[in-house]
Design a protein around this motif. Structure first.
Motif, PDB file in Angstrom:
ATOM      1  N   THR A 113     -80.257 -20.011 -46.677  1.00  0.00           N
ATOM      2  CA  THR A 113     -80.531 -18.709 -46.313  1.00  0.00           C
ATOM      3  C   THR A 113     -81.542 -18.651 -45.072  1.00  0.00           C
ATOM      4  N   ARG A 114     -82.053 -19.584 -44.793  1.00  0.00           N
ATOM      5  CA  ARG A 114     -83.179 -19.746 -43.678  1.00  0.00           C
ATOM      6  C   ARG A 114     -82.625 -20.608 -42.681  1.00  0.00           C
ATOM      7  N   GLY A 115     -82.898 -20.014 -41.305  1.00  0.00           N
ATOM      8  CA  GLY A 115     -82.251 -20.721 -40.093  1.00  0.00           C
ATOM      9  C   GLY A 115     -83.262 -20.535 -38.946  1.00  0.00           C
ATOM     10  N   LEU A 116     -83.115 -21.300 -37.997  1.00  0.00           N
ATOM     11  CA  LEU A 116     -84.080 -21.016 -36.664  1.00  0.00           C
ATOM     12  C   LEU A 116     -83.560 -19.851 -35.746  1.00  0.00           C
ATOM     13  N   HIS A 117     -84.408 -19.293 -35.061  1.00  0.00           N
ATOM     14  CA  HIS A 117     -84.126 -18.527 -34.118  1.00  0.00           C
ATOM     15  C   HIS A 117     -83.338 -18.882 -32.928  1.00  0.00           C
ATOM     16  N   VAL A 118     -82.420 -18.088 -32.239  1.00  0.00           N
ATOM     17  CA  VAL A 118     -81.516 -18.785 -31.043  1.00  0.00           C
ATOM     18  C   VAL A 118     -82.462 -19.489 -30.049  1.00  0.00           C
ATOM     19  N   SER A 119     -83.779 -18.836 -29.941  1.00  0.00           N
ATOM     20  CA  SER A 119     -84.801 -19.546 -29.094  1.00  0.00           C
ATOM     21  C   SER A 119     -85.098 -20.927 -29.060  1.00  0.00           C
ATOM     22  N   LYS A 120     -84.899 -21.187 -30.107  1.00  0.00           N
ATOM     23  CA  LYS A 120     -85.147 -22.920 -30.413  1.00  0.00           C
ATOM     24  C   LYS A 120     -84.019 -23.767 -29.869  1.00  0.00           C
ATOM     25  N   LEU A 121     -82.890 -23.225 -29.501  1.00  0.00           N
ATOM     26  CA  LEU A 121     -81.870 -23.820 -28.944  1.00  0.00           C
ATOM     27  C   LEU A 121     -81.767 -23.996 -27.591  1.00  0.00           C
ATOM     28  N   ARG A 137     -68.488 -11.676 -21.459  1.00  0.00           N
ATOM     29  CA  ARG A 137     -67.906 -12.036 -22.762  1.00  0.00           C
ATOM     30  C   ARG A 137     -67.278 -11.164 -23.593  1.00  0.00           C
ATOM     31  N   VAL A 138     -66.089 -10.947 -24.034  1.00  0.00           N
ATOM     32  CA  VAL A 138     -65.803  -9.917 -24.980  1.00  0.00           C
ATOM     33  C   VAL A 138     -65.521 -10.847 -26.296  1.00  0.00           C
ATOM     34  N   GLY A 139     -66.446 -10.537 -27.386  1.00  0.00           N
ATOM     35  CA  GLY A 139     -66.230 -11.248 -28.530  1.00  0.00           C
ATOM     36  C   GLY A 139     -65.387 -10.568 -29.518  1.00  0.00           C
ATOM     37  N   MET A 140     -65.391 -11.117 -30.793  1.00  0.00           N
ATOM     38  CA  MET A 140     -64.368 -10.331 -31.766  1.00  0.00           C
ATOM     39  C   MET A 140     -64.773  -8.905 -32.368  1.00  0.00           C
ATOM     40  N   GLY A 141     -65.943  -8.559 -31.958  1.00  0.00           N
ATOM     41  CA  GLY A 141     -66.245  -6.894 -32.277  1.00  0.00           C
ATOM     42  C   GLY A 141     -67.294  -6.705 -32.924  1.00  0.00           C
ATOM     43  N   GLY A 142     -67.735  -7.676 -33.383  1.00  0.00           N
ATOM     44  CA  GLY A 142     -68.929  -7.634 -34.567  1.00  0.00           C
ATOM     45  C   GLY A 142     -70.275  -7.461 -33.774  1.00  0.00           C
ATOM     46  N   GLY A 143     -70.627  -8.071 -32.518  1.00  0.00           N
ATOM     47  CA  GLY A 143     -71.891  -7.791 -31.793  1.00  0.00           C
ATOM     48  C   GLY A 143     -72.752  -9.075 -32.351  1.00  0.00           C
ATOM     49  N   PHE A 144     -72.527  -9.977 -33.044  1.00  0.00           N
ATOM     50  CA  PHE A 144     -73.555 -10.580 -33.670  1.00  0.00           C
ATOM     51  C   PHE A 144     -74.229 -11.547 -32.437  1.00  0.00           C
ATOM     52  N   TYR A 145     -73.529 -11.904 -31.610  1.00  0.00           N
ATOM     53  CA  TYR A 145     -74.126 -12.920 -30.685  1.00  0.00           C
ATOM     54  C   TYR A 145     -75.000 -12.006 -29.758  1.00  0.00           C
ATOM     55  N   ASP A 146     -74.488 -10.948 -29.103  1.00  0.00           N
ATOM     56  CA  ASP A 146     -75.033  -9.868 -28.199  1.00  0.00           C
ATOM     57  C   ASP A 146     -76.326  -9.547 -29.014  1.00  0.00           C
ATOM     58  N   ARG A 147     -76.184  -9.117 -30.092  1.00  0.00           N
ATOM     59  CA  ARG A 147     -77.483  -8.535 -30.811  1.00  0.00           C
ATOM     60  C   ARG A 147     -78.657  -9.491 -30.855  1.00  0.00           C
ATOM     61  N   THR A 148     -78.271 -10.889 -31.298  1.00  0.00           N
ATOM     62  CA  THR A 148     -79.004 -12.014 -31.422  1.00  0.00           C
ATOM     63  C   THR A 148     -79.739 -12.444 -30.016  1.00  0.00           C
ATOM     64  N   LEU A 149     -78.856 -12.386 -29.236  1.00  0.00           N
ATOM     65  CA  LEU A 149     -79.561 -12.795 -27.838  1.00  0.00           C
ATOM     66  C   LEU A 149     -80.324 -11.753 -27.160  1.00  0.00           C
ATOM     67  N   ALA A 150     -79.980 -10.594 -27.393  1.00  0.00           N
ATOM     68  CA  ALA A 150     -80.902  -9.540 -26.708  1.00  0.00           C
ATOM     69  C   ALA A 150     -82.416  -9.427 -27.372  1.00  0.00           C
ATOM     70  N   HIS A 151     -82.767 -10.056 -28.418  1.00  0.00           N
ATOM     71  CA  HIS A 151     -83.840 -10.137 -28.896  1.00  0.00           C
ATOM     72  C   HIS A 151     -84.555 -11.477 -28.976  1.00  0.00           C
ATOM     73  N   ALA A 152     -83.915 -12.282 -27.959  1.00  0.00           N
ATOM     74  CA  ALA A 152     -84.445 -13.479 -27.906  1.00  0.00           C
ATOM     75  C   ALA A 152     -85.483 -13.646 -26.748  1.00  0.00           C
ATOM     76  N   GLN A 153     -86.717 -14.084 -26.740  1.00  0.00           N
ATOM     77  CA  GLN A 153     -87.699 -14.326 -25.773  1.00  0.00           C
ATOM     78  C   GLN A 153     -86.988 -15.463 -24.846  1.00  0.00           C
ATOM     79  N   TYR A 154     -86.826 -16.491 -25.159  1.00  0.00           N
ATOM     80  CA  TYR A 154     -86.177 -17.743 -24.383  1.00  0.00           C
ATOM     81  C   TYR A 154     -84.621 -17.584 -24.757  1.00  0.00           C
ATOM     82  N   LYS A 155     -83.986 -17.648 -23.877  1.00  0.00           N
ATOM     83  CA  LYS A 155     -82.453 -17.564 -23.911  1.00  0.00           C
ATOM     84  C   LYS A 155     -81.872 -19.059 -23.607  1.00  0.00           C
TER      85      LYS A 155
END
Length: 196
Positions: A113-121, A137-155
């Motif tokens: 249930t717990r994981g790291l923020h994308v900034s740690k990668l 990039r065109v994803g599957m339509g859920g927007g999960f990657y875009d939402r996650t990266l948009a809020h990342a301090q370090y990408k």
């Protein structure tokens, strides 16, 4: 525009599903041999990657090889609260024993249930439905990657993996939330993009 994208998504999903086992293994092998020679992969210690589920480029060889090089592997998990992705570290035994749960969207996720923020990668290896020559990039339509990266301090460096036919040659007008790729690897070549 939305209607065109809807048609494109449907067509590319269908094309991906029609690939036979041999075509998938051949594409995986060609992409794998290019990826492992990139400086980003060689230097990365913490790598986020997907488990193939919908006809994307298979990631089995990449994951096995990364473990053999003592790299740390993280899989995406959808956080139900905000629909962002968090990244859960797995070990080789978990991977080989397929200790995952099935998400209702159809992909496998780590049992955690717990994981790291994308900034740690350092490197994020991403699936996609399509990508154009500008790295949109065109994803599957859920927007999960875009939402996650948009809020990342370090990408992290973002590399997309795709079949040759998923590189499209027409303009995609990016939405303000779209997160472009740094590079795309298809069986026949590696493309690099300048991040805006």
């Amino acid at each position: 525009m939305m209607n065109i994208m809807h048609k494109l998504r449907r067509q590319l999903r269908k094309q991906r599903r029609q690939l036979n086992h041999f075509q998938q293994l051949q594409a995986e092998s060609r992409v794998f041999h290019q990826l492992i020679r990139t400086p980003e992969f060689i230097s990365a210690k913490h790598i986020g990657i997907y488990l193939h589920a919908f006809g994307e480029i298979r990631t089995h060889k990449i994951i096995e090889y990364a473990f053999s090089k003592n790299k740390k592997i993280y899989l995406p998990l959808i956080c139900n609260m905000n629909q962002h992705l968090v990244w859960v570290q797995i070990n080789l035994q978990q991977y080989r024993n397929k200790r995952f749960s099935l998400h209702h969207l159809g992909m496998q996720e780590p049992k955690c249930t717990r994981g790291l923020h994308v900034s740690k990668l350092e490197l994020l290896i991403m699936p996609l439905l399509a990508c154009n020559e500008d790295g949109i990039r065109v994803g599957m339509g859920g927007g999960f990657y875009d939402r996650t990266l948009a809020h990342a301090q370090y990408k992290p460096t973002r590399l997309g993996l795709a079949h040759d036919f998923q590189l499209i040659h027409h303009k995609i007008i990016p939405q303000k939330w779209d997160e472009a790729l740094d590079g795309l690897i298809i069986p026949t070549k590696l493309l690099r993009f300048k991040r805006k």
